[in-house]
Motif scaffolding. Structure first.
Motif, PDB file in Angstrom:
ATOM      1  N   VAL A 123      63.709  33.929  46.685  1.00  0.00           N
ATOM      2  CA  VAL A 123      62.387  34.336  47.154  1.00  0.00           C
ATOM      3  C   VAL A 123      61.859  35.416  46.212  1.00  0.00           C
ATOM      4  N   ALA A 124      60.558  35.396  45.941  1.00  0.00           N
ATOM      5  CA  ALA A 124      59.929  36.472  45.163  1.00  0.00           C
ATOM      6  C   ALA A 124      59.073  37.273  46.120  1.00  0.00           C
ATOM      7  N   LEU A 125      59.055  38.584  45.936  1.00  0.00           N
ATOM      8  CA  LEU A 125      58.268  39.418  46.836  1.00  0.00           C
ATOM      9  C   LEU A 125      57.995  40.757  46.161  1.00  0.00           C
ATOM     10  N   VAL A 126      57.092  41.534  46.771  1.00  0.00           N
ATOM     11  CA  VAL A 126      56.915  42.907  46.319  1.00  0.00           C
ATOM     12  C   VAL A 126      57.919  43.756  47.085  1.00  0.00           C
ATOM     13  N   GLY A 127      58.900  44.292  46.361  1.00  0.00           N
ATOM     14  CA  GLY A 127      59.980  45.044  47.018  1.00  0.00           C
ATOM     15  C   GLY A 127      59.500  46.374  47.557  1.00  0.00           C
ATOM     16  N   SER A 128      60.386  47.070  48.226  1.00  0.00           N
ATOM     17  CA  SER A 128      60.024  48.319  48.893  1.00  0.00           C
ATOM     18  C   SER A 128      59.624  49.401  47.896  1.00  0.00           C
ATOM     19  N   HIS A 129      60.017  49.251  46.627  1.00  0.00           N
ATOM     20  CA  HIS A 129      59.675  50.211  45.568  1.00  0.00           C
ATOM     21  C   HIS A 129      58.315  49.913  44.957  1.00  0.00           C
ATOM     22  N   LEU A 132      52.028  56.649  63.883  1.00  0.00           N
ATOM     23  CA  LEU A 132      53.263  57.343  63.525  1.00  0.00           C
ATOM     24  C   LEU A 132      53.881  56.802  62.236  1.00  0.00           C
ATOM     25  N   PHE A 133      53.454  55.620  61.784  1.00  0.00           N
ATOM     26  CA  PHE A 133      54.103  54.972  60.645  1.00  0.00           C
ATOM     27  C   PHE A 133      53.610  55.557  59.323  1.00  0.00           C
ATOM     28  N   LEU A 134      54.312  55.255  58.233  1.00  0.00           N
ATOM     29  CA  LEU A 134      53.752  55.542  56.903  1.00  0.00           C
ATOM     30  C   LEU A 134      52.498  54.704  56.729  1.00  0.00           C
ATOM     31  N   ARG A 135      51.615  55.154  55.828  1.00  0.00           N
ATOM     32  CA  ARG A 135      50.332  54.475  55.689  1.00  0.00           C
ATOM     33  C   ARG A 135      50.492  53.054  55.141  1.00  0.00           C
ATOM     34  N   ASN A 136      51.369  52.889  54.144  1.00  0.00           N
ATOM     35  CA  ASN A 136      51.616  51.555  53.598  1.00  0.00           C
ATOM     36  C   ASN A 136      52.957  51.042  54.113  1.00  0.00           C
ATOM     37  N   ILE A 137      52.918  49.951  54.864  1.00  0.00           N
ATOM     38  CA  ILE A 137      54.145  49.377  55.415  1.00  0.00           C
ATOM     39  C   ILE A 137      54.602  48.239  54.511  1.00  0.00           C
ATOM     40  N   SER A 138      55.778  48.372  53.905  1.00  0.00           N
ATOM     41  CA  SER A 138      56.309  47.269  53.105  1.00  0.00           C
ATOM     42  C   SER A 138      56.815  46.179  54.046  1.00  0.00           C
ATOM     43  N   GLY A 139      57.003  44.981  53.509  1.00  0.00           N
ATOM     44  CA  GLY A 139      57.527  43.889  54.332  1.00  0.00           C
ATOM     45  C   GLY A 139      59.034  43.933  54.454  1.00  0.00           C
ATOM     46  N   THR A 140      59.686  44.806  53.682  1.00  0.00           N
ATOM     47  CA  THR A 140      61.134  44.734  53.586  1.00  0.00           C
ATOM     48  C   THR A 140      61.868  46.009  53.960  1.00  0.00           C
ATOM     49  N   PHE A 141      61.159  47.104  54.219  1.00  0.00           N
ATOM     50  CA  PHE A 141      61.872  48.369  54.387  1.00  0.00           C
ATOM     51  C   PHE A 141      61.279  49.178  55.546  1.00  0.00           C
ATOM     52  N   HIS A 142      61.414  48.619  56.753  1.00  0.00           N
ATOM     53  CA  HIS A 142      60.923  49.336  57.924  1.00  0.00           C
ATOM     54  C   HIS A 142      61.752  50.576  58.227  1.00  0.00           C
ATOM     55  N   GLY A 143      62.987  50.612  57.717  1.00  0.00           N
ATOM     56  CA  GLY A 143      63.795  51.819  57.874  1.00  0.00           C
ATOM     57  C   GLY A 143      63.053  53.037  57.369  1.00  0.00           C
ATOM     58  N   ARG A 144      62.442  52.885  56.206  1.00  0.00           N
ATOM     59  CA  ARG A 144      61.712  53.990  55.588  1.00  0.00           C
ATOM     60  C   ARG A 144      60.299  54.132  56.161  1.00  0.00           C
ATOM     61  N   ASP A 145      59.636  53.009  56.417  1.00  0.00           N
ATOM     62  CA  ASP A 145      58.195  53.033  56.691  1.00  0.00           C
ATOM     63  C   ASP A 145      57.869  53.193  58.184  1.00  0.00           C
ATOM     64  N   ILE A 146      58.810  52.790  59.054  1.00  0.00           N
ATOM     65  CA  ILE A 146      58.556  52.843  60.500  1.00  0.00           C
ATOM     66  C   ILE A 146      59.616  53.672  61.226  1.00  0.00           C
ATOM     67  N   PHE A 147      60.885  53.299  61.064  1.00  0.00           N
ATOM     68  CA  PHE A 147      61.926  53.954  61.870  1.00  0.00           C
ATOM     69  C   PHE A 147      62.104  55.430  61.493  1.00  0.00           C
ATOM     70  N   ALA A 148      62.087  55.736  60.181  1.00  0.00           N
ATOM     71  CA  ALA A 148      62.283  57.135  59.760  1.00  0.00           C
ATOM     72  C   ALA A 148      61.164  58.037  60.292  1.00  0.00           C
ATOM     73  N   PRO A 149      59.886  57.691  60.098  1.00  0.00           N
ATOM     74  CA  PRO A 149      58.859  58.602  60.617  1.00  0.00           C
ATOM     75  C   PRO A 149      58.854  58.694  62.146  1.00  0.00           C
ATOM     76  N   VAL A 150      59.083  57.594  62.840  1.00  0.00           N
ATOM     77  CA  VAL A 150      59.120  57.661  64.306  1.00  0.00           C
ATOM     78  C   VAL A 150      60.265  58.566  64.757  1.00  0.00           C
ATOM     79  N   GLY A 151      61.438  58.397  64.125  1.00  0.00           N
ATOM     80  CA  GLY A 151      62.578  59.244  64.486  1.00  0.00           C
ATOM     81  C   GLY A 151      62.303  60.714  64.227  1.00  0.00           C
ATOM     82  N   ALA A 152      61.683  61.012  63.092  1.00  0.00           N
ATOM     83  CA  ALA A 152      61.404  62.418  62.757  1.00  0.00           C
ATOM     84  C   ALA A 152      60.401  63.020  63.729  1.00  0.00           C
TER      85      ALA A 152
END
Lengths: 266, 266, 266
Positions: free
Chosen positions: C231-237, B126-146
């Motif tokens: 911290v340095a990281l690859v951001g959600s963008h 259900l998730f986006l294909r690329n999961i960032s380490g910092t934005f699960h709102g966009r990558d996990i929660f948004a697609p699951v909710g939709a």
């Protein structure tokens, strides 16, 4: 589903800031799941009925016929001030509805939209079951607006009244080569918006004006003067406006809402 | 398109501030173009799970049955904290869904909405294909909710769990003529909202209270006291609230979230 | 109504702040009552075309094929700068439309969305009847966007052009063990976002970096370092980002948009 053939737009304007408008939207969507809700703003300076009335007047006219506008800047919430609903019909038949407190907030926008009829909102069967003393936006205005969006006739919200509270921004005056007008709004960029209509102006781009003790060029847009220079123009709302390119005119001219301004045509 | 017969509302709450929520909306609309997205707020103080939980609890209950609420205040994003989905069913059958991190954020709102069942979100398809380490709102929660908005059964997001992180605002206490309660939220106007339910109060409008060393009148609304005067009332969220008419109660009483307050009935 | 089989999303991005976007929405809904309007943001720093271009680029790609993006950061409004519409088609056929001023604002987002064709907006029959000198967002871009949402072919807005204003964020450089890049955006939390793509990085979580005179750990998320630590990281963008856990990196590193940053891999 014949509602789909009509516009189903409902706008919200308030001084609630963040957070509180969401429950109004929940109430509206519970009554009309197809409502297309548009925020005009929720950042009206708190209890500033005149600022709210000005913003509502400038934004409402761009919405399609059939739109319901709910506006709540309501220092008297929970006291005996009335709640009102207005139907405004323009010469070509466009109809706008306005819902909010009877404190003048709705009047300039409604008059700009056409001939108005004002109704006292008294049909409690339309309200939420529990009415708080502090949030009529959610408990009264939102459900009434949503029912009207679904086709409830305005006559069903309560009786027509004639003694509603009025509010008028005035129009400013021309005398010889000078304009005497009033500041009706300072926007978030510090632009000074006056109550002098652009239609009554006979300035040409390039004309020189004297505003207080500052020399100002009249222009058709912000982009024609240097950074930090003041400029006078007819703003997007249709009124004479004083701005500073990339700066803050309210600070440069030391003006706030309600102040008078004298503008001399040199 | 039988989905049109149900409510298709999805709410968003976060501490993301400006800019970031837009990509969540893009993801949701890519999965369900008919989603009716409503922002509750994105201005929760950063990482303040308790403030987010309070706002979600007060707003969610006004949305119609079937609404999916995505809430993300998530100091532990990218670490091993779980993601959860909750189904809450009220006595009359109204159903609300809640999606977010397993840190207590969703619990008060979900419990207020009815009997809850909690599921661990683990179905990666259900998730986006690329999961960032910092934005699960966009990558996990948004697609699951939709996907849930489109009718995905909650059992398909993952297994049911019982050991979710709980969060409880408490209820305050009455002792003789005094109330001992806690500040659970300070709103943007500086109003102090406590965890003492209005239903447990036996004050009458006009009663005098002593709060810290300040005399305060209990009232049914803000509009009944003078500018600058403090007032106690049952706020629109249903809890005992201390406000200052046109002023800032948090400053006058020097209170912040989590502080205790003692209120004496004179 | 075959439009219902397509996505009907229209996004808005601007530096207008509060209040002004509402009339754009009114204009759009007057032309297409079914438009699903999503704000990306209206808080781009005033006249900051590069910041607007960056936010548009990072958000637009999450919206479904068929989305129309209206973006207005437009220091030259009312002067002779052109208005443009862009069609961007990705390799798999996804199509995005971009509408706004010809100052580079739209270009990075459009290029990221696919092969682009740029058209000069000159068909005045699509505009509002009265064009203000200061608000083309409402008078030109909103109606053109709404007509395109309803199916107007881009060729009908005006002629194709090749000499549009370009804008490029660059990509930063690797030299030995150091990266030389540029700050392209500071978000509202003070996170520093650089133009160095995460795809070109070969750092591993736990690696030590030297940024200016501060030692920084590379990590996969914010949650793995202590409060107040950088911290340095690859951001959600998708770009290399420097953050401070619960703090403000722009202040700690004294950086603003456009500054260079050197990052040494220890």
């Amino acid at each position: 589903m014949n509602s789909k053939f009509h516009s189903l737009v409902i706008t919200l304007l308030s001084d609630f800031g963040d957070v509180y408008p969401a429950s109004m939207k929940g109430v509206i969507l519970g009554i009309d799941p197809d409502a297309n809700i548009v925020d005009i703003t929720h950042s009206i300076p708190r209890h500033d009925v005149r600022a709210g009335a000005f913003i509502l007047m400038t934004a409402a006219k761009y919405f399609p016929s059939g739109t319901v506008h709910i506006a709540v800047v309501d220092p008297g919430v929970g006291t005996k001030r009335r709640a009102i609903a207005i139907r405004a019909v323009s010469r070509n038949g466009d109809t706008h509805y306005f819902i909010g407190p009877d404190n003048g907030l709705l009047i300039p926008a409604a008059r700009a939209a056409g001939e108005i009829e004002v109704y006292d909102i008294s049909n409690k069967s339309l309200f939420l079951r529990n009415i708080s003393g502090t949030f009529h936006g959610r408990d009264i205005f939102a459900p009434v607006g949503a029912h009207m969006l679904r086709g409830l006739r305005i006559e069903e919200v309560g009786g027509r009244i004639l003694d509603f509270r009025d509010l008028d921004f005035g129009t400013g005056k021309k005398k010889c080569d000078s304009i005497y007008c009033e500041v009706i709004y300072i926007d978030s960029f510090g632009n000074i918006i006056t109550n002098f209509s652009g239609k009554s102006l006979d300035f040409q781009p390039g004309d020189e004006l004297q505003i207080e003790d500052i020399r100002v060029i009249f222009s058709s847009s912000y982009g024609f003067c240097e950074k930090g220079d003041p400029v006078a123009l007819v703003g997007s709302h249709g009124f004479l406006e004083i701005a500073v390119n990339m700066g803050n005119a309210a600070k440069m001219f030391d003006k706030k809402q309600g102040d008078e301004i004298m503008i001399e045509h040199l």
